[in-house]
Design an enzyme around this catalytic site. Structure first.
Site, PDB file in Angstrom:
ATOM      1  N   TRP A 154       1.318   2.421  -8.668  1.00 64.62           N
ATOM      2  CA  TRP A 154       1.440   3.787  -9.381  1.00 64.62           C
ATOM      3  C   TRP A 154       2.810   3.752 -10.092  1.00 64.62           C
ATOM      4  CZ3 TRP A 154       1.356   8.945  -6.159  1.00 64.62           C
ATOM      5  CH2 TRP A 154       1.372   9.956  -7.040  1.00 64.62           C
ATOM      6  N   HIS A 191       7.340  -7.600  -2.424  1.00 63.42           N
ATOM      7  CA  HIS A 191       7.044  -7.141  -1.045  1.00 63.42           C
ATOM      8  C   HIS A 191       8.153  -7.860   0.008  1.00 63.42           C
ATOM      9  CE1 HIS A 191       3.320  -5.093  -2.108  1.00 63.42           C
ATOM     10  NE2 HIS A 191       2.550  -5.987  -2.061  1.00 63.42           N
ATOM     11  N   SER A 224      -4.919   2.400   4.001  1.00 58.99           N
ATOM     12  CA  SER A 224      -5.300   1.899   2.738  1.00 58.99           C
ATOM     13  C   SER A 224      -5.259   0.483   2.890  1.00 58.99           C
ATOM     14  CB  SER A 224      -3.843   2.452   2.016  1.00 58.99           C
ATOM     15  OG  SER A 224      -4.008   1.720   0.696  1.00 58.99           O
ATOM     16  N   ARG A 239      -7.947   4.162  -4.843  1.00 58.81           N
ATOM     17  CA  ARG A 239      -9.056   4.440  -4.003  1.00 58.81           C
ATOM     18  C   ARG A 239      -9.096   6.010  -3.656  1.00 58.81           C
ATOM     19  NH1 ARG A 239      -9.754   5.177   1.698  1.00 58.81           N
ATOM     20  NH2 ARG A 239      -7.494   5.250   1.796  1.00 58.81           N
ATOM     21  N   LYS A 240      -8.355   6.321  -2.841  1.00 57.19           N
ATOM     22  CA  LYS A 240      -8.222   7.960  -2.339  1.00 57.19           C
ATOM     23  C   LYS A 240      -7.204   8.842  -2.922  1.00 57.19           C
ATOM     24  CE  LYS A 240     -11.439   9.424   0.899  1.00 57.19           C
ATOM     25  NZ  LYS A 240     -11.787  10.386   1.999  1.00 57.19           N
ATOM     26  N   GLY A 241      -6.148   8.168  -3.115  1.00 55.35           N
ATOM     27  CA  GLY A 241      -4.665   8.680  -3.720  1.00 55.35           C
ATOM     28  C   GLY A 241      -4.262   9.838  -2.880  1.00 55.35           C
ATOM     29  N   LYS A 247       0.694  -1.415   0.169  1.00 56.78           N
ATOM     30  CA  LYS A 247       0.004   0.062   0.016  1.00 56.78           C
ATOM     31  C   LYS A 247       0.790   1.335  -0.118  1.00 56.78           C
ATOM     32  CE  LYS A 247      -3.346  -0.751  -0.820  1.00 56.78           C
ATOM     33  NZ  LYS A 247      -3.664  -1.432  -2.119  1.00 56.78           N
ATOM     34  N   CYS A 248       1.961   1.105  -0.533  1.00 59.25           N
ATOM     35  CA  CYS A 248       2.930   2.365  -0.391  1.00 59.25           C
ATOM     36  C   CYS A 248       2.838   3.031  -1.764  1.00 59.25           C
ATOM     37  CB  CYS A 248       4.387   1.964  -0.129  1.00 59.25           C
ATOM     38  SG  CYS A 248       4.453   1.567   1.775  1.00 59.25           S
TER      39      CYS A 248
HETATM   40  P1  A3P Z   1      -5.235   4.712  -0.957  1.00 61.63           P
HETATM   41  O1  A3P Z   1      -5.638   3.482  -0.534  1.00 61.63           O
HETATM   42  O2  A3P Z   1      -4.808   5.430   0.378  1.00 61.63           O
HETATM   43  O3  A3P Z   1      -5.983   5.476  -1.882  1.00 61.63           O
HETATM   44  P2  A3P Z   1      -0.384  -0.211  -3.536  1.00 61.63           P
HETATM   45  O4  A3P Z   1      -0.251  -0.036  -5.290  1.00 61.63           O
HETATM   46  O5  A3P Z   1       1.275  -0.259  -3.203  1.00 61.63           O
HETATM   47  O6  A3P Z   1      -1.172  -1.347  -3.135  1.00 61.63           O
HETATM   48  O7  A3P Z   1      -0.683   1.062  -3.270  1.00 61.63           O
HETATM   49  C1  A3P Z   1      -2.006   1.533  -3.317  1.00 61.63           C
HETATM   50  C2  A3P Z   1      -2.120   3.007  -2.951  1.00 61.63           C
HETATM   51  O8  A3P Z   1      -1.865   3.813  -4.113  1.00 61.63           O
HETATM   52  C3  A3P Z   1      -3.823   3.278  -2.600  1.00 61.63           C
HETATM   53  O9  A3P Z   1      -3.776   4.388  -1.727  1.00 61.63           O
HETATM   54  C4  A3P Z   1      -4.283   3.966  -4.064  1.00 61.63           C
HETATM   55  O10 A3P Z   1      -4.972   4.748  -4.157  1.00 61.63           O
HETATM   56  C5  A3P Z   1      -2.846   4.740  -4.548  1.00 61.63           C
HETATM   57  N1  A3P Z   1      -2.598   5.048  -5.921  1.00 61.63           N
HETATM   58  C6  A3P Z   1      -2.777   4.263  -6.927  1.00 61.63           C
HETATM   59  N2  A3P Z   1      -2.389   5.119  -8.037  1.00 61.63           N
HETATM   60  C7  A3P Z   1      -2.443   6.223  -7.507  1.00 61.63           C
HETATM   61  C8  A3P Z   1      -2.216   7.570  -8.206  1.00 61.63           C
HETATM   62  N3  A3P Z   1      -2.016   7.741  -9.537  1.00 61.63           N
HETATM   63  N4  A3P Z   1      -2.099   8.749  -7.626  1.00 61.63           N
HETATM   64  C9  A3P Z   1      -2.095   8.726  -6.303  1.00 61.63           C
HETATM   65  N5  A3P Z   1      -2.286   7.579  -5.547  1.00 61.63           N
HETATM   66  C10 A3P Z   1      -2.426   6.297  -6.221  1.00 61.63           C
END
Ligand code: A3P
Length: 267
Positions: A28, A76, A103, A223-225, A23-24
Protein backbone atom coordinates in the site's frame (compact mmCIF):
# COMPACT_ATOMS: atom_id res chain seq x y z
CA UNK A 1 14.63 -14.75 1.87
CA UNK A 2 16.36 -15.62 -1.36
CA UNK A 3 19.36 -13.42 -1.83
CA UNK A 4 22.73 -13.65 -0.13
CA UNK A 5 23.99 -10.18 -0.99
CA UNK A 6 21.22 -7.73 -0.12
CA UNK A 7 23.01 -6.48 2.97
CA UNK A 8 26.01 -5.48 0.83
CA UNK A 9 24.29 -3.03 -1.50
CA UNK A 10 25.79 0.38 -2.17
CA UNK A 11 23.42 3.01 -0.70
CA UNK A 12 22.84 6.60 -1.87
CA UNK A 13 21.40 9.74 -0.23
CA UNK A 14 18.31 9.65 -2.47
CA UNK A 15 17.39 6.03 -1.62
CA UNK A 16 13.99 5.42 -0.04
CA UNK A 17 13.40 2.27 1.99
CA UNK A 18 9.95 1.06 2.97
CA UNK A 19 10.61 -1.20 5.90
CA UNK A 20 8.01 -3.47 7.43
CA UNK A 21 7.53 -6.74 9.17
CA UNK A 22 5.52 -8.78 6.60
CA UNK A 23 1.83 -7.90 6.19
CA UNK A 24 1.97 -4.43 7.75
CA UNK A 25 0.97 -2.55 4.59
CA UNK A 26 4.20 -2.39 2.61
CA UNK A 27 2.49 -2.74 -0.80
CA UNK A 28 0.00 0.00 0.00
CA UNK A 29 2.66 2.51 1.06
CA UNK A 30 4.98 1.58 -1.80
CA UNK A 31 2.20 2.16 -4.31
CA UNK A 32 1.61 5.60 -2.77
CA UNK A 33 5.33 6.44 -2.77
CA UNK A 34 5.86 5.31 -6.37
CA UNK A 35 3.05 7.59 -7.53
CA UNK A 36 4.59 10.47 -5.61
CA UNK A 37 8.17 9.92 -6.73
CA UNK A 38 8.21 8.34 -10.18
CA UNK A 39 7.05 10.11 -13.29
CA UNK A 40 6.66 7.01 -15.48
CA UNK A 41 5.09 4.71 -12.87
CA UNK A 42 2.45 2.43 -14.45
CA UNK A 43 2.35 -0.93 -12.68
CA UNK A 44 0.96 -3.77 -14.80
CA UNK A 45 1.32 -7.50 -15.34
CA UNK A 46 4.90 -7.99 -16.55
CA UNK A 47 6.03 -4.70 -14.98
CA UNK A 48 4.64 -5.00 -11.49
CA UNK A 49 5.16 -2.73 -8.50
CA UNK A 50 7.86 -5.21 -7.49
CA UNK A 51 9.84 -4.29 -10.59
CA UNK A 52 9.75 -0.56 -9.83
CA UNK A 53 10.66 -1.17 -6.19
CA UNK A 54 12.86 -4.16 -5.59
CA UNK A 55 12.67 -6.17 -2.40
CA UNK A 56 16.27 -6.05 -1.25
CA UNK A 57 16.39 -9.48 0.32
CA UNK A 58 14.78 -11.13 -2.71
CA UNK A 59 16.92 -9.87 -5.56
CA UNK A 60 20.35 -9.09 -4.15
CA UNK A 61 23.13 -6.70 -4.97
CA UNK A 62 23.78 -7.20 -8.70
CA UNK A 63 20.27 -6.38 -9.85
CA UNK A 64 19.96 -3.54 -7.34
CA UNK A 65 23.19 -1.95 -8.54
CA UNK A 66 21.60 -1.65 -12.01
CA UNK A 67 18.46 0.15 -10.78
CA UNK A 68 18.00 3.77 -11.90
CA UNK A 69 17.98 6.42 -9.15
CA UNK A 70 16.12 7.55 -7.18
CA UNK A 71 15.56 4.00 -5.95
CA UNK A 72 12.63 2.81 -3.87
CA UNK A 73 13.05 -0.39 -1.90
CA UNK A 74 10.92 -2.79 0.07
CA UNK A 75 12.58 -4.66 2.91
CA UNK A 76 11.84 -6.91 5.85
CA UNK A 77 15.31 -6.56 7.36
CA UNK A 78 15.71 -5.78 11.02
CA UNK A 79 17.31 -2.41 11.71
CA UNK A 80 20.73 -3.87 12.41
CA UNK A 81 20.75 -5.89 9.21
CA UNK A 82 19.39 -3.06 7.10
CA UNK A 83 21.54 -1.30 4.49
CA UNK A 84 22.02 2.28 5.67
CA UNK A 85 22.92 5.73 4.45
CA UNK A 86 22.77 8.76 6.76
CA UNK A 87 20.79 10.80 4.20
CA UNK A 88 18.56 8.04 2.78
CA UNK A 89 14.90 8.01 3.87
CA UNK A 90 13.27 5.23 5.82
CA UNK A 91 9.51 4.75 6.05
CA UNK A 92 8.62 2.21 8.73
CA UNK A 93 5.04 0.92 8.56
CA UNK A 94 3.73 -0.93 11.61
CA UNK A 95 0.47 -2.80 12.26
CA UNK A 96 -1.02 -4.51 15.31
CA UNK A 97 0.18 -8.11 15.67
CA UNK A 98 -3.29 -9.67 15.82
CA UNK A 99 -4.17 -8.49 12.32
CA UNK A 100 -0.63 -9.22 11.13
CA UNK A 101 -0.79 -12.88 12.12
CA UNK A 102 -4.15 -13.30 10.37
CA UNK A 103 -2.97 -11.55 7.22
CA UNK A 104 0.25 -13.63 7.18
CA UNK A 105 -1.73 -16.84 7.66
CA UNK A 106 -3.92 -16.10 4.66
CA UNK A 107 -0.94 -15.17 2.53
CA UNK A 108 0.88 -18.42 3.36
CA UNK A 109 -2.26 -20.43 2.65
CA UNK A 110 -2.56 -18.69 -0.69
CA UNK A 111 1.05 -19.22 -1.83
CA UNK A 112 1.71 -21.80 -4.53
CA UNK A 113 3.94 -23.64 -2.06
CA UNK A 114 3.22 -26.68 0.05
CA UNK A 115 2.29 -25.66 3.58
CA UNK A 116 3.56 -27.53 6.63
CA UNK A 117 1.74 -30.58 7.93
CA UNK A 118 -1.20 -29.71 10.13
CA UNK A 119 -1.23 -26.17 8.74
CA UNK A 120 -4.24 -24.31 10.08
CA UNK A 121 -4.73 -21.01 11.86
CA UNK A 122 -3.96 -22.48 15.30
CA UNK A 123 -0.71 -24.03 14.07
CA UNK A 124 0.30 -20.80 12.37
CA UNK A 125 -0.52 -18.78 15.48
CA UNK A 126 1.84 -20.96 17.57
CA UNK A 127 4.61 -20.53 15.03
CA UNK A 128 4.16 -16.76 15.09
CA UNK A 129 4.05 -16.59 18.90
CA UNK A 130 7.26 -18.60 19.13
CA UNK A 131 8.98 -16.19 16.71
CA UNK A 132 9.48 -19.11 14.33
CA UNK A 133 7.67 -17.71 11.32
CA UNK A 134 10.31 -17.44 8.56
CA UNK A 135 10.72 -13.71 9.03
CA UNK A 136 11.57 -14.08 12.71
CA UNK A 137 9.92 -12.57 15.74
CA UNK A 138 7.46 -9.72 15.17
CA UNK A 139 8.46 -8.31 18.54
CA UNK A 140 12.24 -8.47 18.04
CA UNK A 141 11.89 -6.89 14.61
CA UNK A 142 10.05 -3.89 16.02
CA UNK A 143 12.16 -3.45 19.12
CA UNK A 144 15.26 -2.96 16.98
CA UNK A 145 13.54 -0.26 14.93
CA UNK A 146 12.06 1.43 18.02
CA UNK A 147 15.56 2.50 19.10
CA UNK A 148 15.69 4.70 15.99
CA UNK A 149 12.30 6.39 16.08
CA UNK A 150 13.86 9.80 16.60
CA UNK A 151 16.20 9.55 13.60
CA UNK A 152 15.64 12.58 11.35
CA UNK A 153 15.41 10.38 8.26
CA UNK A 154 12.77 7.95 9.56
CA UNK A 155 9.00 8.29 9.18
CA UNK A 156 6.82 6.03 11.29
CA UNK A 157 3.35 5.18 9.98
CA UNK A 158 0.73 2.97 11.57
CA UNK A 159 -1.36 0.97 9.09
CA UNK A 160 -4.43 1.71 11.21
CA UNK A 161 -3.78 5.47 11.01
CA UNK A 162 -3.54 5.32 7.22
CA UNK A 163 -6.97 3.67 7.20
CA UNK A 164 -8.33 6.42 9.49
CA UNK A 165 -6.78 9.30 7.58
CA UNK A 166 -5.74 8.16 4.13
CA UNK A 167 -5.34 11.62 2.58
CA UNK A 168 -3.54 13.04 5.62
CA UNK A 169 -1.14 10.09 5.52
CA UNK A 170 -0.36 10.64 1.84
CA UNK A 171 0.39 14.29 2.64
CA UNK A 172 2.61 13.27 5.53
CA UNK A 173 4.55 10.89 3.27
CA UNK A 174 4.95 13.53 0.54
CA UNK A 175 6.17 16.16 3.00
CA UNK A 176 8.65 13.72 4.49
CA UNK A 177 10.05 12.70 1.09
CA UNK A 178 10.15 16.23 -0.32
CA UNK A 179 11.13 16.95 -3.95
CA UNK A 180 8.58 15.73 -6.52
CA UNK A 181 6.60 13.98 -3.76
CA UNK A 182 6.34 17.20 -1.75
CA UNK A 183 5.14 19.12 -4.82
CA UNK A 184 2.46 16.54 -5.65
CA UNK A 185 0.87 16.64 -2.22
CA UNK A 186 0.67 20.43 -2.43
CA UNK A 187 -1.34 20.13 -5.64
CA UNK A 188 -4.93 19.27 -4.63
CA UNK A 189 -5.82 17.66 -7.95
CA UNK A 190 -2.75 15.45 -8.08
CA UNK A 191 -3.08 14.59 -4.41
CA UNK A 192 -6.69 13.46 -5.00
CA UNK A 193 -5.52 11.22 -7.85
CA UNK A 194 -2.93 9.52 -5.66
CA UNK A 195 -5.46 9.00 -2.88
CA UNK A 196 -8.06 7.61 -5.31
CA UNK A 197 -5.56 5.22 -6.92
CA UNK A 198 -4.57 3.86 -3.52
CA UNK A 199 -7.99 3.21 -1.98
CA UNK A 200 -8.65 -0.39 -1.04
CA UNK A 201 -11.28 -0.61 -3.78
CA UNK A 202 -8.94 0.51 -6.51
CA UNK A 203 -6.01 -1.61 -5.29
CA UNK A 204 -8.25 -4.66 -5.13
CA UNK A 205 -8.69 -4.40 -8.90
CA UNK A 206 -6.21 -6.10 -11.25
CA UNK A 207 -3.83 -7.38 -8.63
CA UNK A 208 -1.39 -8.60 -11.27
CA UNK A 209 -0.06 -5.05 -10.81
CA UNK A 210 1.48 -5.84 -7.41
CA UNK A 211 3.33 -9.15 -7.46
CA UNK A 212 4.34 -11.86 -9.88
CA UNK A 213 1.94 -14.77 -10.03
CA UNK A 214 3.04 -16.68 -6.96
CA UNK A 215 -0.45 -17.05 -5.49
CA UNK A 216 -3.18 -19.59 -6.04
CA UNK A 217 -5.64 -16.70 -6.04
CA UNK A 218 -3.89 -13.55 -7.19
CA UNK A 219 -6.91 -11.44 -6.19
CA UNK A 220 -6.44 -12.27 -2.54
CA UNK A 221 -3.15 -10.44 -2.04
CA UNK A 222 -4.96 -7.20 -1.32
CA UNK A 223 -7.42 -9.15 0.79
CA UNK A 224 -9.59 -7.46 3.47
CA UNK A 225 -7.81 -4.20 4.15
CA UNK A 226 -9.38 -3.66 7.57
CA UNK A 227 -8.54 -3.78 11.24
CA UNK A 228 -9.94 -6.38 13.63
CA UNK A 229 -10.35 -9.15 11.08
CA UNK A 230 -8.47 -11.10 13.78
CA UNK A 231 -11.78 -11.35 15.68
CA UNK A 232 -12.91 -13.82 12.99
CA UNK A 233 -9.96 -16.11 13.73
CA UNK A 234 -8.74 -15.77 17.35
CA UNK A 235 -10.15 -17.60 20.35
CA UNK A 236 -10.40 -15.60 23.59
CA UNK A 237 -7.45 -17.58 24.91
CA UNK A 238 -5.31 -16.70 21.88
CA UNK A 239 -6.30 -13.07 22.23
CA UNK A 240 -5.30 -13.04 25.92
CA UNK A 241 -1.99 -14.70 25.15
CA UNK A 242 -1.19 -12.15 22.47
CA UNK A 243 -2.11 -9.30 24.84
CA UNK A 244 0.16 -10.76 27.49
CA UNK A 245 3.06 -11.19 25.08
CA UNK A 246 2.57 -7.69 23.70
CA UNK A 247 2.71 -6.24 27.22
CA UNK A 248 5.77 -8.22 28.16
CA UNK A 249 7.71 -7.56 24.94
CA UNK A 250 6.84 -3.88 24.42
CA UNK A 251 6.86 -2.74 28.06
CA UNK A 252 8.86 0.49 28.35
CA UNK A 253 9.02 0.96 24.56
CA UNK A 254 7.31 3.60 22.44
CA UNK A 255 4.68 0.96 21.53
CA UNK A 256 3.54 -0.03 25.01
CA UNK A 257 0.17 1.75 24.68
CA UNK A 258 -0.38 1.33 20.97
CA UNK A 259 -3.47 -0.38 19.46
CA UNK A 260 -5.54 -0.58 22.63
CA UNK A 261 -8.78 -0.19 20.64
CA UNK A 262 -7.72 -2.39 17.75
CA UNK A 263 -6.59 -5.25 19.98
CA UNK A 264 -9.27 -5.35 22.66
CA UNK A 265 -11.54 -8.40 22.74
CA UNK A 266 -14.84 -6.54 23.22
CA UNK A 267 -16.42 -5.22 20.01
P1 A3P B 1 -5.08 -8.05 4.92
O1 A3P B 1 -4.53 -9.41 4.55
O2 A3P B 1 -5.41 -7.94 6.38
O3 A3P B 1 -6.22 -7.64 4.07
P2 A3P B 1 1.87 -6.19 2.83
O4 A3P B 1 1.76 -5.40 1.59
O5 A3P B 1 2.88 -5.62 3.80
O6 A3P B 1 2.07 -7.64 2.54
O7 A3P B 1 0.48 -6.02 3.61
C1 A3P B 1 -0.67 -6.63 3.08
C2 A3P B 1 -1.90 -6.12 3.83
O8 A3P B 1 -2.15 -4.76 3.43
C3 A3P B 1 -3.14 -6.94 3.48
O9 A3P B 1 -3.93 -6.98 4.66
C4 A3P B 1 -3.75 -6.07 2.39
O10 A3P B 1 -5.10 -6.31 2.14
C5 A3P B 1 -3.51 -4.68 2.96
N1 A3P B 1 -3.67 -3.61 1.95
C6 A3P B 1 -3.09 -3.52 0.74
N2 A3P B 1 -3.54 -2.43 0.09
C7 A3P B 1 -4.44 -1.82 0.91
C8 A3P B 1 -5.28 -0.66 0.80
N3 A3P B 1 -5.28 0.10 -0.28
N4 A3P B 1 -6.06 -0.34 1.86
C9 A3P B 1 -6.08 -1.09 2.97
N5 A3P B 1 -5.32 -2.22 3.13
C10 A3P B 1 -4.51 -2.57 2.11
Amino acid sequence: MLSWSGKQIQTYPDDVFIATYPKCGNTWVRHIICQLMLEDYKPRAGKELNVYTRTIEDVGKELIDRMPRPRIFKSHYTYNDHPKHPEAKYVLVVRNPKDVVVSAYHMCKNLKLPVFEGFDFNGFFELFMAGKYDFGSYFDYHKEWFDHMKDHNLLLLKYEDIIKDHKGSVVKIGEFLGGRAGEIVENLEKLAQVVEASTFKSMKEDQRRWVQDIFKDQNQFVRKGTTRDWKNHFSKEQSDRMDEKFKEEFKGTIAENWWQEEMKWED
